[in-house]
Write an enzyme that holds these catalytic residues in place. Structure first.
Site, PDB file in Angstrom:
ATOM      1  N   HIS A 223       0.849  -1.203   0.000  1.00  0.00           N
ATOM      2  CA  HIS A 223       0.000   0.000   0.000  1.00  0.00           C
ATOM      3  C   HIS A 223       0.879   1.245   0.000  1.00  0.00           C
ATOM      4  O   HIS A 223       2.073   1.173   0.266  1.00  0.00           O
ATOM      5  CB  HIS A 223      -0.904   0.022   1.240  1.00  0.00           C
ATOM      6  N   ASP A 225       0.748   5.164   1.881  1.00  0.00           N
ATOM      7  CA  ASP A 225       0.032   5.891   2.919  1.00  0.00           C
ATOM      8  C   ASP A 225      -0.655   7.094   2.274  1.00  0.00           C
ATOM      9  O   ASP A 225      -0.213   7.601   1.247  1.00  0.00           O
ATOM     10  CB  ASP A 225       0.984   6.302   4.041  1.00  0.00           C
ATOM     11  N   HIS A 280       4.777   0.156  -0.097  1.00  0.00           N
ATOM     12  CA  HIS A 280       5.464  -0.707   0.873  1.00  0.00           C
ATOM     13  C   HIS A 280       4.547  -1.815   1.382  1.00  0.00           C
ATOM     14  O   HIS A 280       3.323  -1.752   1.228  1.00  0.00           O
ATOM     15  CB  HIS A 280       6.032   0.131   2.026  1.00  0.00           C
ATOM     16  N   ARG A 290       6.762  -8.812  16.279  1.00  0.00           N
ATOM     17  CA  ARG A 290       7.218  -7.496  15.839  1.00  0.00           C
ATOM     18  C   ARG A 290       6.171  -6.418  16.144  1.00  0.00           C
ATOM     19  O   ARG A 290       4.980  -6.619  15.913  1.00  0.00           O
ATOM     20  CB  ARG A 290       7.489  -7.518  14.335  1.00  0.00           C
TER      21      ARG A 290
HETATM   22  C1  LIG Z   1      -4.563   8.641   9.379  1.00  0.00           C
HETATM   23  C2  LIG Z   1      -4.737   7.484   8.780  1.00  0.00           C
HETATM   24  C3  LIG Z   1      -3.748   6.811   7.871  1.00  0.00           C
HETATM   25  C4  LIG Z   1      -4.299   5.401   7.746  1.00  0.00           C
HETATM   26  C5  LIG Z   1      -5.760   5.671   7.743  1.00  0.00           C
HETATM   27  C6  LIG Z   1      -5.914   6.625   8.933  1.00  0.00           C
HETATM   28  C7  LIG Z   1      -5.773   5.821  10.253  1.00  0.00           C
HETATM   29  C8  LIG Z   1      -4.972   4.549  10.083  1.00  0.00           C
HETATM   30  C9  LIG Z   1      -3.874   4.588   9.017  1.00  0.00           C
HETATM   31  C10 LIG Z   1      -3.487   3.221   8.482  1.00  0.00           C
HETATM   32  C11 LIG Z   1      -2.455   2.465   9.347  1.00  0.00           C
HETATM   33  C12 LIG Z   1      -2.110   1.106   8.701  1.00  0.00           C
HETATM   34  C13 LIG Z   1      -1.872   1.213   7.188  1.00  0.00           C
HETATM   35  C14 LIG Z   1      -2.958   2.085   6.522  1.00  0.00           C
HETATM   36  C15 LIG Z   1      -2.818   2.049   5.005  1.00  0.00           C
HETATM   37  C16 LIG Z   1      -4.298   1.635   7.032  1.00  0.00           C
HETATM   38  O1  LIG Z   1      -4.981   0.741   6.598  1.00  0.00           O
HETATM   39  O2  LIG Z   1      -4.602   2.366   8.197  1.00  0.00           O
HETATM   40  C17 LIG Z   1      -2.900   3.489   7.102  1.00  0.00           C
HETATM   41  C18 LIG Z   1      -3.850   4.560   6.549  1.00  0.00           C
HETATM   42  C19 LIG Z   1      -3.325   5.359   5.360  1.00  0.00           C
HETATM   43  O3  LIG Z   1      -2.247   5.951   5.357  1.00  0.00           O
HETATM   44  O4  LIG Z   1      -4.053   5.369   4.376  1.00  0.00           O
HETATM   45  O1  LIG Z   2       5.062  -2.099  10.321  1.00  0.00           O
HETATM   46  C1  LIG Z   2       5.657  -1.469   9.442  1.00  0.00           C
HETATM   47  O2  LIG Z   2       6.876  -1.524   9.305  1.00  0.00           O
HETATM   48  C2  LIG Z   2       4.892  -0.596   8.472  1.00  0.00           C
HETATM   49  C3  LIG Z   2       3.511  -0.179   8.940  1.00  0.00           C
HETATM   50  C4  LIG Z   2       2.792   0.639   7.911  1.00  0.00           C
HETATM   51  O3  LIG Z   2       3.063   0.592   6.729  1.00  0.00           O
HETATM   52  C5  LIG Z   2       1.726   1.561   8.331  1.00  0.00           C
HETATM   53  O4  LIG Z   2       1.394   1.613   9.546  1.00  0.00           O
HETATM   54  O5  LIG Z   2       1.195   2.274   7.459  1.00  0.00           O
HETATM   55 FE   LIG Z   3       2.085   2.184   5.580  1.00  0.00          FE
END
Ligand SMILES: C=C1C[C@]23C[C@H]1CC[C@H]2[C@@]12CCC[C@@](C)(C(=O)O1)[C@H]2[C@@H]3C(=O)O
Ligand SMILES: O=C(O)CCC(=O)C(=O)O
Ligand SMILES: [Fe+2]
Length: 341
Positions: A223, A225, A280, A290
Site C-alpha cells: 500500500h 500511505d 510498501h 514485531r
Molecule cells: C490517518 C490514517 C492513515 C491510515 C488511515 C488513517 C488511520 C490509520 C492509518 C493506516 C495504518 C495502517 C496502514 C494504513 C494504510 C491503514 O490501513 O490504516 C494506514 C492509513 C493510510 O495511510 O491510508
Molecule cells: O510495520 C511497518 O513496518 C509498516 C507499517 C505501515 O506501513 C503503516 O502503519 O502504514
Molecule cells: Fe504504511
C-alpha cells in the site's frame, strides 16, 4: 470537522471483517491468511541504497529533499526525539497487544470510527487476511485506555500524547524542507506548514505476532500511505519492505533509534509527482513478535490537494484533502490513478 475521522463516518468498515484473528490460539496458518507473495529481491544490499540521513548534518534539508525525490522513503537519525520516549511507546504498545483477545475486543474500532483496535483500514480490499492487529489513536486515548487499564491508564496516555507532541514539530520540519525545495512562493510554504497546526496527527500501533509459516503470509498488504508524511519506528525487527519497478521488493533495514519517513499520496499530489508516494508492505517472522508504530502527518481536510507549482502542467486534478481521502477510502490502490489528469 476538518479531521480525517469524518471520512470514515461516510465509508464505514464492516464489522465482520474488522476483527483480527485470535493469534493466541493458532498453531498453523489458516488458508484465509495464505498469500501468493511476490518474492523479495535479496540480491541487492538495501542497507547501502536507502538513505539514512543525519538531521544535524548541515546539508540535511537537501539530503531530505533528494531522498524524497529518488525514493519516496528514507530514514532519519539525530532527529531529536528522545530514545527513552521511543522505548516507552514500544513497551506501552507491547503491553496493549499482550492483553488477552477478549480485553482488546472491548476497544474494537467501531465501523464508522478511526480510533481503536482492529484490522488495517485496507483489509476489506483483499480476499486474504493480514497477520496483523492495530490500534489507532486520534485525539485523546483516555476513553479506550480506561477500559483496558481502569487503574493504570495514565502511563499509556501520557506516553502517546508526549510522543505526538514531539513528532509534530519534527514532521513539520521535514515537510518544510521538502516544500522549500519546490519552486513555489515562500508564503505558500508557510500556509502549508501552518495547515498541519489544525490537526492533532494520528498514531498507529502495529503488532505482527510470531507466525508458524511466514513464507506465505503478509503483515500488511502492499500500500501507499494517504496523507503527507509517515514517520515510523520498526523497533529493531525487520519486516518493512519497499517496492520500486526497477528493483522489486527490498527490505528497509532497521536502524536503532531511527524513523523511517514515507511520502504519502497527498504529498505526491502537492509536489506534482516529484515526491512519489512509497509503495510498501510488511513481512512477518517465525519467532519474533514485531511491533511498529507510526505517526501520520496530515493537513486539515479542508486544504486543497493539488499541485502547488503553478508554472508546471498539473498531473493531478484539484480537490480537497477530504475529497482525496474519501476516494482513497473507497478505491484504495486505484485512488491516485483516478485523480491523475
Ligand atoms: C490517518 C490514517 C492513515 C491510515 C488511515 C488513517 C488511520 C490509520 C492509518 C493506516 C495504518 C495502517 C496502514 C494504513 C494504510 C491503514 O490501513 O490504516 C494506514 C492509513 C493510510 O495511510 O491510508
Ligand atoms: O510495520 C511497518 O513496518 C509498516 C507499517 C505501515 O506501513 C503503516 O502503519 O502504514
Ligand atoms: Fe504504511
Amino acid at each position: 470537522m476538518g479531521s480525517i475521522t469524518e471520512v470514515f463516518k461516510n465509508d464505514p468498515l464492516h464489522l465482520d471483517s474488522a476483527i483480527p484473528l485470535d493469534f493466541d490460539t493458532l498453531k498453523s496458518v489458516p488458508e484465509s491468511h495464505e498469500w501468493a507473495l511476490e518474492p523479495s529481491n535479496h540480491s541487492l544490499d538495501s542497507s547501502k541504497m536507502l538513505p539514512v540521513i543525519d538531521l544535524t548534518h548541515p546539508d540535511a534539508p537537501h539530503l531530505v529533499a533528494h531522498a524524497a525525490r529518488t525514493w519516496g522513503i528514507f530514514q532519519i537519525v539525530n532527529h531529536g526525539v528522545p530514545l527513552g520516549l521511543m522505548q516507552s511507546v514500544e513497551s506501552e504498545a507491547r503491553r496493549l497487544f499482550n492483553l488477552p483477545t477478549q480485553d482488546k475486543m472491548k476497544v474494537l474500532r467501531s465501523p464508522e470510527n478511526l480510533a481503536g483496535y482492529g484490522v488495517a483500514r485496507i483489509a476489506p480490499f483483499y480476499d486474504k487476511c493480514m497477520w496483523h492487529e492495530g490500534f489507532t489513536i486520534h485525539d485523546s486515548c483516555v476513553g479506550h485506555a480506561k477500559i483496558l487499564w481502569p487503574h493504570d491508564y495514565e502511563s499509556f496516555c501520557n506516553t502517546m500524547m508526549e510522543f505526538r507532541h514531539k513528532m509534530k514539530p519534527l514532521a513539520d520540519q521535514l515537510l518544510h524542507y521538502l516544500l522549500k525545495s519546490l519552486n513555489i512562493p515562500g508564503e505558500l510554504v508557510q500556509i502549508w506548514a501552518e495547515s498541519t497546526d489544525k490537526v492533532s496527527g494520528t498514531i498507529q500501533l502495529n503488532s505482527y505476532p510470531p507466525c508458524p509459516d511466514p513464507r506465505h503470509v503478509l503483515g500488511l498488504a502492499p500500500h501507499t500511505d494517504t496523507l503527507l508524511l509517515t514517520l515510523l519506528n520498526q523497533c529493531q525487527i525487520s519486516g518493512l519492505q519497499y517496492f520500486r519497478d526497477d528493483i522489486g521488493w527490498i527490505s528497509v533495514p532497521p536502524v536503532p533509534g531511527a524513523f523511517v519517513v514515507n511520502v504519502g499520496d497527498t504529498l505526491e499530489i502537492l509536489s506534482n509527482g516529484k515526491f512519489p508516494s512509497a509503495y510498501h508492505r510488511v513481512t512477518v517472522n517465525e519467532n519474533k513478535h514485531r511491533i511498529s508504530y507510526a505517526y501520520f502527518h496530515g493537513p486539515s481536510m479542508d486544504s486543497p490537494a493539488e499541485p502547488l507549482d503553478k508554472a508546471e502542467k498539473p498531473l493531478y486534478r484539484s480537490m480537497t484533502v477530504r475529497e482525496y481521502c474519501a476516494i482513497k477510502a473507497k478505491h484504495n490502490e486505484e485512488a491516485l490513478g483516478l485523480v491523475k489528469l
